[in-house]
Scaffold this motif. Structure first.
Motif, PDB file in Angstrom:
ATOM      1  N   GLN C  55       0.794  -1.275  -0.183  1.00 53.46           N
ATOM      2  CA  GLN C  55       0.118   0.608  -0.268  1.00 53.46           C
ATOM      3  C   GLN C  55       0.781   1.423  -0.317  1.00 53.46           C
ATOM      4  O   GLN C  55       0.190   2.690  -1.076  1.00 53.46           O
ATOM      5  N   GLN C  56       1.942   1.702   0.752  1.00 54.78           N
ATOM      6  CA  GLN C  56       2.522   2.259   0.857  1.00 54.78           C
ATOM      7  C   GLN C  56       3.861   2.769   0.086  1.00 54.78           C
ATOM      8  O   GLN C  56       4.535   3.564   0.642  1.00 54.78           O
ATOM      9  N   GLY C  57       3.970   1.578  -0.132  1.00 62.73           N
ATOM     10  CA  GLY C  57       5.501   1.763  -1.314  1.00 62.73           C
ATOM     11  C   GLY C  57       6.983   1.720  -0.267  1.00 62.73           C
ATOM     12  O   GLY C  57       6.573   1.465   1.079  1.00 62.73           O
ATOM     13  N   VAL C  60       7.501   3.022   3.471  1.00 61.29           N
ATOM     14  CA  VAL C  60       7.008   2.889   4.831  1.00 61.29           C
ATOM     15  C   VAL C  60       8.443   2.465   6.000  1.00 61.29           C
ATOM     16  O   VAL C  60       8.449   2.173   6.605  1.00 61.29           O
ATOM     17  N   LEU C  61       9.512   3.055   4.783  1.00 63.82           N
ATOM     18  CA  LEU C  61      11.073   3.020   5.585  1.00 63.82           C
ATOM     19  C   LEU C  61      10.471   4.148   6.529  1.00 63.82           C
ATOM     20  O   LEU C  61      11.472   3.868   7.369  1.00 63.82           O
ATOM     21  N   ILE C  62       9.708   5.113   6.234  1.00 61.79           N
ATOM     22  CA  ILE C  62       9.905   6.336   7.874  1.00 61.79           C
ATOM     23  C   ILE C  62       9.458   5.616   8.504  1.00 61.79           C
ATOM     24  O   ILE C  62       9.841   6.320  10.282  1.00 61.79           O
ATOM     25  N   PRO C 123       2.617  11.825   1.825  1.00 62.57           N
ATOM     26  CA  PRO C 123       2.143  11.427   1.005  1.00 62.57           C
ATOM     27  C   PRO C 123       0.424  10.967   1.362  1.00 62.57           C
ATOM     28  O   PRO C 123      -0.229   9.406   0.403  1.00 62.57           O
ATOM     29  N   MET C 124       0.507  10.113   1.991  1.00 64.32           N
ATOM     30  CA  MET C 124      -0.289   9.198   3.436  1.00 64.32           C
ATOM     31  C   MET C 124      -1.805   9.694   3.623  1.00 64.32           C
ATOM     32  O   MET C 124      -3.020   9.174   2.217  1.00 64.32           O
ATOM     33  N   TRP C 125      -1.818  11.044   3.911  1.00 62.72           N
ATOM     34  CA  TRP C 125      -2.721  12.046   4.573  1.00 62.72           C
ATOM     35  C   TRP C 125      -3.342  12.804   2.629  1.00 62.72           C
ATOM     36  O   TRP C 125      -4.185  13.478   2.843  1.00 62.72           O
ATOM     37  N   GLY C 126      -2.330  13.460   2.453  1.00 59.58           N
ATOM     38  CA  GLY C 126      -1.995  14.055   1.741  1.00 59.58           C
ATOM     39  C   GLY C 126      -1.597  15.819   2.324  1.00 59.58           C
ATOM     40  O   GLY C 126      -2.094  16.949   1.725  1.00 59.58           O
ATOM     41  N   THR C 127      -1.528  15.356   3.689  1.00 60.72           N
ATOM     42  CA  THR C 127      -1.377  16.706   4.818  1.00 60.72           C
ATOM     43  C   THR C 127      -0.003  16.544   5.055  1.00 60.72           C
ATOM     44  O   THR C 127       0.340  15.748   6.175  1.00 60.72           O
TER      45      THR C 127
END
Lengths: 212, 219, 253
Positions: C55-57, C60-62, C123-127
């Motif tokens: 999903q996160q590409g 996800v490392l973050i 990138p996940m929530w757009g904000t």
């Protein structure tokens, strides 16, 4: 160099503190200002230092630079020490040396004169009241000024430091300086002029409408 | 003058937690806003510049009351005023150093606060620019208030009351300039230039007025 | 004077007197430091060799920074809370030193947690930021940390500062459970805990192992720096005492 003071009167607010003071001091003189509490000793020093604009009479320096205010010939040692508690002894003294111009003694030399050579980088806050007072005295040594105005200079000092201060005053006078001291304690100086502030009091004659 | 500047900077950073306190106060004001008005990101983005400016305005006033009061209490003010340096220059240097120690960190903190208020990068940049130019004016106006209240024991509160109304034009032009940068039809440059002019004007007028007041205050 | 000496002799904390502590710290710090480097190195290796999340590409490392940093931020506050109790109950100077030393480290990890969270959120929530319960309570944690640091700086005398700091820390500790349970109590954007469900973690082992290794590494890092800061604080107080003694002895010299 000569300091002439003629017919000086000073007010604080509506009140006249003292009136008709005249004296003349030449290089090497000391004037001891005495008087009861509230007689205006401190006020007189502050007037000479240019810190009280509310006065009448004449004050002038003879043989000085034209247009240079008297305040700039003076060192003023008031009731407070003008030291920052969080800064070190050296930082405090260096600042005043830079800011007041015409440097005289090095900081270390000045500290030796007041027997506090070991306090160079100690914060002011750690010193005792008497030690702080002596650092404030060292401030007079690190820049060159002809007239020293000292207000109760020995209030916090012990006998040994009093003698040390008396020596410093004598050295200053011997090198052509002028000392004006407001004090209750004898400063151990010889050949001084005296000014008794009690003789220059003004008994206020209140006019009737002033009661309103 | 350099000595006075560095001394002021050193004192500002030592007393009362130093520069951190102002930024923290600023952060708290910004963080409290969304609780009061709700976490609507669109609304926050729109009022973000106003929130930041109000926060910076209030934070700029912190510590100003001690600018001269401390010097007066420990006797330094007497000696500073006896020197060749004109009082106005004294005030200017002290106020400027106070701004560098307390105002500049506020400007530098804006990007972080802008992000949590969901502001656009242009909006954040414009806010930083206007704050950098505008907050010195607040400090200089505040210096007059500090000089007037120098001998009052609880001068801080009075200072805020005296100074805040005078800062209104700065606030208006600061926020107008940001809106000009963010929204297209409104212009950015005219209000920004007026803001610059206000700062220059108050840096001169504030220093002169405060210097004169201080000179009278040694009674 | 004599009273305090007797107290120190009979105290159960005797083994933890500052001089002893300095000796122990000197010996432990290199080992802790070494272990920190090993753990974080291994964690980074495992993390980078983990496959991309479907999903996160690669973002996800973050997580491998974000989650451990946030854990340590809260752990640091727990250490401070325990130190605060130590200060108030036993009045042990080391407890105060530990509290003071932990605050800036905790603040740094909190900031790191918020920062990485923002970078992950974009990138996940757009904000970068939303005002949801978890993020807001974490921001409050940062403010509490900074407030404690400001207070510690503002009061110069260490013994006076100790009690004020301890009490403020204890009052602020109410925020820790709020952060912990914010995701369960309020319906928020932030995902609920996906590691600690002991029976069956909601996370695959390829992500779980590097995450846990990083968490251990970050914790070790915290303790290393904490010990080093405590050592510094003790030395700083000694310098302070020496300066005060020097001021008093200046009379004779």
């Amino acid at each position: 160099m000569k300091l002439n003071v003629e017919n000086l009167s000073a007010n604080r607010g509506e009140q006249t503190i003292f009136a008709h003071i005249s004296f003349q001091l030449t290089a090497g003189d000391a004037l001891i200002v005495t008087g009861t509490n509230g007689s205006g000793k401190s006020t007189l020093l502050r007037v000479i230092a240019g810190l009280l604009p509310n006065f009448s009479g004449n004050m002038a320096i003879e043989g000085g630079i034209e247009d240079k205010p008297i305040a700039e010939y003076c060192h003023y040692l008031g009731h407070q020490n003008a030291l920052k508690p969080t800064m070190s002894v050296a930082e405090n003294l260096l600042f005043w040396q830079h800011h007041c111009g015409t440097p005289d003694l090095e900081i270390t030399e000045a500290l030796q004169k007041i027997d506090l050579a070991g306090t160079y980088d100690i914060p002011i806050a750690y010193l005792s009241a008497g030690q702080k007072r002596r650092i404030a005295i060292a401030r007079l040594l690190v820049t060159k000024r002809q007239i020293w105005l000292v207000d109760e200079p020995t209030a916090a000092l012990d006998a040994k430091s009093e003698a040390m201060f008396s020596n410093l005053l004598q050295t200053h006078m011997a090198s052509g300086g002028i000392v004006i001291a407001a004090t209750h304690q004898p400063l151990g100086l010889k050949n001084t002029k005296n000014l008794d502030m009690d003789k220059h009091q003004v008994i206020p004659e209140l006019l009737e409408d002033e009661y309103l | 003058m350099k000595a006075l500047f560095w001394r002021e900077l050193k004192l500002s950073s030592q007393v009362g937690g130093g520069m951190l306190t102002g930024v923290l106060f600023f952060l708290t004001i910004v963080a409290v806003m969304p609780f009061a008005i709700g976490p609507d990101l669109k609304l926050l983005a729109r009022i973000g510049p106003a929130v930041l400016w109000t926060g910076a305005l209030l934070a700029s006033l912190l510590g100003l009351d001690r600018l001269f009061q401390q010097e007066r209490e420990d006797g330094s003010l007497d000696i500073l005023l006896m020197q060749e340096t004109p009082p106005a220059l004294l005030v200017f240097v002290k106020a400027f150093a106070h701004w560098v120690a307390n105002g500049l960190p506020l400007v530098l903190a804006v990007p972080i606060f802008g992000i949590i208020l969901n502001m656009s990068p242009i909006g954040i940049g414009a806010t930083m620019l206007t704050l950098a130019v505008g907050t010195p004016a607040i400090t200089f106006i505040g210096a007059v208030g500090a000089a007037v209240t120098v001998s009052l024991p609880r001068g801080g509160l009075l200072l805020s009351i005296l100074v805040l109304p005078l800062t209104v034009p700065i606030l208006i032009f600061g926020v107008t300039a940001i809106n000009g940068a963010v929204e297209d039809p409104a212009p950015f440059l005219p209000p920004f230039m007026i803001l610059c002019a206000l700062t220059l004007f108050f840096s001169a007028l504030g220093s002169l007025a405060a210097g004169w007041v201080l000179k009278q205050s040694t009674d | 004077m004599s009273e305090t000496i007797i107290k120190q002799n009979t105290s159960i904390w005797d083994y933890a007197n500052p001089t002893r502590f300095l000796g122990i710290a000197d010996r432990i710090i290199p080992w802790l430091g070494g272990a920190t480097i090993l753990c974080i190195g291994l964690g980074l290796y495992l993390g980078f060799s983990a496959p991309e999340d479907y999903q996160q590409g690669s973002t996800v490392l973050i997580m491998f920074i974000h989650v451990p940093a946030s854990w340590v931020a809260m752990m640091s506050y727990s250490v401070m809370t325990m130190s605060a109790i130590g200060t108030l109950v036993w009045r042990h100077p080391l407890a105060d030193i530990s509290l003071r030393a932990a605050a800036p480290i905790g603040a740094a990890f909190t900031f790191l947690g918020l920062l990485t969270g923002a970078l992950w959120g974009k990138p996940m929530w757009g904000t970068y930021w939303v005002w949801d319960a978890r993020l807001t309570s974490f921001l409050v944690l940062l403010i509490i940390y900074l407030g404690i640091i400001a207070l510690a700086k503002a009061i110069e005398e260490p013994t006076t500062a100790a009690r004020s700091l301890a009490i403020i820390t204890l009052v602020g500790s109410i925020n820790i459970p709020i952060i912990k349970f914010s995701v369960d109590w309020w319906n928020t954007l932030h995902q609920p805990a996906s590691v600690s469900r002991l029976a069956k973690p909601a996370m695959d082992a390829v992500f779980l192992y590097p995450l846990l290794t990083m968490a251990v590494g970050f914790s070790l890092f915290f303790f290393t720096v904490h010990l080093m800061k405590m050592r510094n604080e003790i030395l700083k107080r000694r310098i302070r005492t020496m300066k005060m003694t020097a001021a008093r002895q200046a009379e004779r010299g």
